[in-house]
Each structure stands twice: as C-alpha cells, then as structure tokens.
Design an enzyme around this catalytic site. Structure first.
Site, PDB file in Angstrom:
ATOM      1  N   THR A  37      65.924  16.560  66.241  1.00 63.98           N
ATOM      2  CA  THR A  37      66.929  15.682  66.831  1.00 63.98           C
ATOM      3  C   THR A  37      66.301  14.850  67.949  1.00 63.98           C
ATOM      4  OG1 THR A  37      68.817  17.087  66.305  1.00 63.98           O
ATOM      5  CG2 THR A  37      69.065  15.665  68.210  1.00 63.98           C
TER       6      THR A  37
ATOM      7  N   ASN B  16      69.270  16.711  53.615  1.00 61.00           N
ATOM      8  CA  ASN B  16      69.371  18.179  53.703  1.00 61.00           C
ATOM      9  C   ASN B  16      70.624  18.736  53.038  1.00 61.00           C
ATOM     10  OD1 ASN B  16      71.085  17.172  55.723  1.00 61.00           O
ATOM     11  ND2 ASN B  16      70.925  19.065  56.891  1.00 61.00           N
TER      12      ASN B  16
ATOM     13  N   SER C 219      59.764  18.602  61.100  1.00 60.44           N
ATOM     14  CA  SER C 219      60.217  19.856  61.711  1.00 60.44           C
ATOM     15  C   SER C 219      59.586  21.027  60.975  1.00 60.44           C
ATOM     16  CB  SER C 219      61.743  19.945  61.608  1.00 60.44           C
ATOM     17  OG  SER C 219      62.157  21.280  61.771  1.00 60.44           O
TER      18      SER C 219
ATOM     19  N   THR D 241      56.463  20.878  80.530  1.00 61.17           N
ATOM     20  CA  THR D 241      55.439  21.839  80.133  1.00 61.17           C
ATOM     21  C   THR D 241      55.583  22.156  78.647  1.00 61.17           C
ATOM     22  OG1 THR D 241      55.405  22.765  82.338  1.00 61.17           O
ATOM     23  CG2 THR D 241      54.511  24.150  80.580  1.00 61.17           C
TER      24      THR D 241
ATOM     25  N   CYS E 254      87.172  21.241  56.665  1.00 68.19           N
ATOM     26  CA  CYS E 254      87.690  22.499  57.196  1.00 68.19           C
ATOM     27  C   CYS E 254      86.592  23.420  57.700  1.00 68.19           C
ATOM     28  CB  CYS E 254      88.492  23.231  56.120  1.00 68.19           C
ATOM     29  SG  CYS E 254      89.946  22.332  55.628  1.00 68.19           S
TER      30      CYS E 254
END
Lengths: 131, 412
Positions: free
Chosen positions: B73, B154, B204, B242, B330
C-alpha cells in the site's frame, strides 16, 4: 475449531446454522417482502393468522448474510402466538437484543425484520379489508 | 476439526526457511545500518545491501532501483503521489488507472483529484477483467503524466499484458510514467521489470511466503518521485525511518526461494485449482466464473453463484473448516461503524457482475499447504452449502416456480 462464529454472537450463529421456521406458507394470510438496496438482502415473511387475529404460524425466506438469516429466524419465533397488534410492537432493537446483539454494520438486518412484519401485516389487513 | 485455508491472496504463512533467515536480525544482529561505523551497524548494513541485491535480482533490476517500504500500500502511494507531487508545478495533471485497481491505488488517486486538481480517468476492462486496449488509447492525453495498471488482480486473478500496454503508452508519449502494481504476483508468475518495461513497480513478499510489514517500489534509473515520508537518509531519502531489517532479510529470502521454486509451485497450484474449478462447475448450477479462463494467477479460482449470498457462503464454509473470501457487500467490512461502509467489490462491478446479485461471490486462493484431499473436501461440501442457502432464498423459490418477484423497496 477455536472460533467458528467469526464476528457474530453465539445466538446469531445458532439461528443462522439452524434457522427456525424456514420455508413457504402456501395459503398465507399475509406476505411481506422487504429489501435493502444497499446490500441486496431480501426478506420475505409469511403469516398464517386465525380469525381471532392470532399469528398461528410464521415462516420466512431470506436472501442475505448471516445476520439477515438469523434476524428472520428470530423474528418468526418472536411473533408466533402473538396477536397482530402485539406483533407490530416487535422492534428492530428487540430482535437484535434477542440475538445477543449485532455488529453495528448489521443493525439494518434487524430493521429489515421489523419492516417485514409491518409489510406482512399490512398485506393481511388489505386482504381482509381491515383498516 | 478440519482446517483448510484457501485465502492465500489475503494472507500467507511465512516459509520456515524465511523465518529462520529473519530470526537473528531480531535478537542478535540487531544493529542499525545507519550506524555502520560500529561493527553491529556494519553487519546490518551488509545484510541490507545483500537483501536489496537479491530483491533487485529477482525483479531483473539494479540494487539502487529498489526502495523498501512498509507495505505494498505504501509503495503504491509512493508511486502515485510521489510521481504526482514531482509534477505538481507542471501543467501535466492527468492520470490514468484501470477500473480494477486496488484501494491502495484508487484512494490516493481520489485524494489527488479532490485536493490537488488532478484529473483521473479509469480505463474499463472487459468481462474477463482484461484492460481494453482501444479504450486505453482513447484515454491518453497530451497532459497525461502517469498511468497505473496492475499486473494481476488479487480477487479475480486476471493477468494483464503489461508489456503491450506499456508499448501503447510509450508510443503515444515516452515521457508518461508507467506504474505497475504487481503486489499480488510475487512467486506466482514472472515479474521482471525489463521484460514488462515499466518505470515503477510494486512488489510484496506476502504471496511468496514472506513476512508482512515490508514491500518495495522499483524505480527505474532516471525516474524520480517525491518522498512521502521524510526524515533521515534511509532508502536514498525516498523512505526515511530505521529499516525493518528482519523483514527486509525475510523479503530477500522469499525472493531467493521463489526464484528457484516458482515454476514448480505454479504447476502444483494450477493443478489443484483446475481440479477445484472443474468440481465446482460440474456439481453446482448457476455458477459463473469471474476473471479470465487462462490468463489468471495459478492459485486463483473466483466465481459467483446465483441466489446465494457471499457472507452466508463464507460463514457456512468456515463452520465446516474452510476459510475463503468474498467480494460481497455484506462480507466487506464487519468492523464498519454502519451499513454505509459495506460496499460490494468494485472489481466485480467493473467486470459486469450485476451489483444487486453480485453478492454471491467467492474467491478460493490456494497455497502450497493445500492438498488434493483439501480440494476434494471442498468439492464435496459445496453443493450442500449452496443448496441450503437456495432453500431459504426467495429468489431461488421464484426461479424454480417461474414467478416474478414483487418486492417492496425499503428506504434507508
């Protein structure tokens, strides 16, 4: 399995997996069908009402999620044996409460159940010519 | 109780070999690569450099072209907003995306439109989820600065012919930046930046049994983006903070293993997938496969069933030990504050699944831990589950009785 019920209460899952009063009443006194355009759920409620205005039988057919099916099942249980006037007092809050609560995004399923009762009773009264 | 996980598109277990490679970087080799004058830091810097080289090699890129980010993302945001902000003072304010991009693409695009005066056009896909070339050609403009199209989806698994789309775009104007979100693809299909000829690409490690909390953006030599997170000089100043070294080492290990095992994995997964697809199609009526029949991720089987709702299908499958996913409204976000946040998958809408009945969608995404027996079990239980939902469905009743449904629409 550790957690087979996901986001729902035990009561919702019981009613979802083993719904009460599922099916059709072919000679129903009143039929109410309501839908929620936002999610596509549709609930159809059949009522068999005797001459004394008592709901002798209630059945449902529902297309929808777990909460919609459980709400349908619960509402048929709640109104069976009640008079028409008593049944109209069943609210979405009492349905949700009887189910041990619903996730906020699913409250509309219990609202659908309340609206289904109203629609079915309206249909019954129209057929009977009751105002 | 059986436990069959077939939702690998959303979560993958970390490969034991990857986990072993990561472990020392939590507890022993904990140094900060920026403190590389001291031995601990230098040890960490070497591991960082080595990992970057491995990930670059996996993509066919150079080390300096890889920027590690905290997620796919974030990498998508860096590609989209980073390119837009780089060009914000020029007159080029037109961006193109496909109609089936992930939220991590469409959300930053919406921000650019609402708050930064960019104009975004979405290129439609056909019913198989493949980007329509003619529509893409028509969408290109003189002021187009960026185009973003995923390598594979995906949810429905469809794979785009990126190389060809890049060619179309570059023939129109070679200065348009082409970003490709390949975050669903690592370890499943070839992802080579030279082969695809893209300027920016998101990768990813999740789909290759690597850790969460890490991803990368490939930035082709000569292409520049504005950093979104500023601070120190990590990642050449393009992503300060970092470094998450254990995750980076795990990412690299996952790439190394995937490079060797991908063909074998794809063969195994597509065999299981085909068996599942065949079993469901043969045994259940009213099934519609979503996504392209052949141009699809080897582990993906997505479809929708008429007269049955997706969340109910998921709950029943889960009750019987099978964990899948659905694009139905839903099932979309049960932690939502209210029903307004329940949205059916935009991908399903884009490929023309009718939105009022698209709720019966299911995606099975398979992984290396799945077996023949798992597939047989799913094929065995699915018809019963579907039948049960049909038995309580007013739509199904109307269908078999030939009725036209009469429904009272309820206002919200």
């Amino acid at each position: 399995m550790a957690d087979a019920q996901g986001p729902y209460s035990q009561k919702v899952m019981e009613h979802f997996l083993n719904p009460k009063n599922m099916g059709e009443i072919t000679d129903a006194s009143g039929i109410g069908e309501v839908g929620n355009p936002s999610c596509g759920d549709v609930m159809r409620l059949y009522l068999k009402i005797n001459d004394d205005g008592i709901i002798e039988d209630a059945k449902f057919m529902t297309f929808g999620c777990g909460a919609a099916i459980a709400s349908s099942s619960m509402v048929t249980e709640m109104i069976k044996g009640k008079t028409v006037e008593e049944a109209l007092k069943v609210t979405n809050e009492t349905v949700a409460e009887a189910l041990g609560g619903l996730p906020p995004a699913k409250i509309h399923c219990s609202v659908l159940a309340q609206q289904a009762i109203e629609a079915a009773i309206k249909d019954y009264k129209e057929k009977k010519g009751i105002k | 109780m059986r436990e069959i996980f077939v939702d690998y598109a959303n979560a993958c277990p970390v490969d034991e070999r990857v986990f072993s490679a990561m472990k020392p970087y939590f507890t022993e080799k904990f140094g900060n690569p920026s403190s590389h004058i001291i031995s601990k830091g230098n040890e960490a810097l070497k591991a960082l450099d080595e990992s970057r080289k491995t990930v670059a090699n996996f993509l066919g890129a150079e080390s300096f072209e890889i920027v590690f980010t905290g997620s796919a993302t974030e990498a998508n945001n860096l590609a989209i907003k980073g390119t837009a902000f780089k060009n914000i003072n020029k007159d080029k304010k037109h961006i193109i995306a496909s109609d089936i991009e992930h939220f991590s693409i469409t959300s930053p695009l919406r921000t650019l439109e609402l708050d930064f005066d960019f104009k975004v056009d979405y290129v439609p896909v056909d019913n198989d989820g493949i980007v329509e070339e003619s529509a893409l050609r028509k969408t290109l403009r003189e002021d187009t600065v960026l185009i973003t199209i995923q390598l594979a989806n995906n949810e429905i698994g469809s794979i785009q012919d990126i190389k060809n789309l890049v060619k179309i775009v570059k023939e129109f104007n070679e200065n348009i930046i082409f970003h490709c979100d390949a975050s669903a693809c690592g370890g499943l299909i070839d992802v080579n930046v030279k082969e695809l000829d893209v300027d920016l690409l998101t990768l990813s490690p999740i789909s290759m049994y690597g850790p969460k909390g890490i991803a990368c953006l490939y930035i082709k030599k000569g292409v520049t983006v504005k950093p979104l997170i500023e601070g120190g000089f990590q990642e050449a100043g393009l992503r300060s903070g970092t470094e998450n070294l254990p995750a980076i080492v795990g990412f690299a290990k996952a790439c190394e293993i995937s490079k060797l095992e991908m063909n074998e994995r794809a063969k195994y997964l597509s065999r299981l997938r085909d068996k599942l697809m065949d079993g469901i199609e043969k045994n259940i009526d009213f099934v519609h496969i979503t996504g392209h029949r052949t141009k699809r991720l080897p582990n993906n089987f997505s479809f929708w069933i008429e007269f049955a709702e997706g969340e109910s299908l998921l709950l029943m499958l889960n009750y019987l030990g099978v964990m899948a996913s659905s694009g139905s409204a839903c099932s979309s976000n049960l932690r939502a504050r209210d029903e307004d946040e329940l949205v059916a998958s935009p991908v399903l809408k884009a490929i023309g699944v009718p939105s009022d009945i698209c709720t019966g969608s299911l995606t099975f995404s398979l992984g290396m831990k799945n077996t023949e027996e798992d597939i047989e079990y799913i094929i065995q239980i699915m018809p019963g589950i579907v039948n049960r939902l049909w038995q309580m469905s007013p739509f199904y009743l109307d269908k078999i009785k030939g009725h036209t449904p009469k429904m009272t629409k309820v206002d919200k």
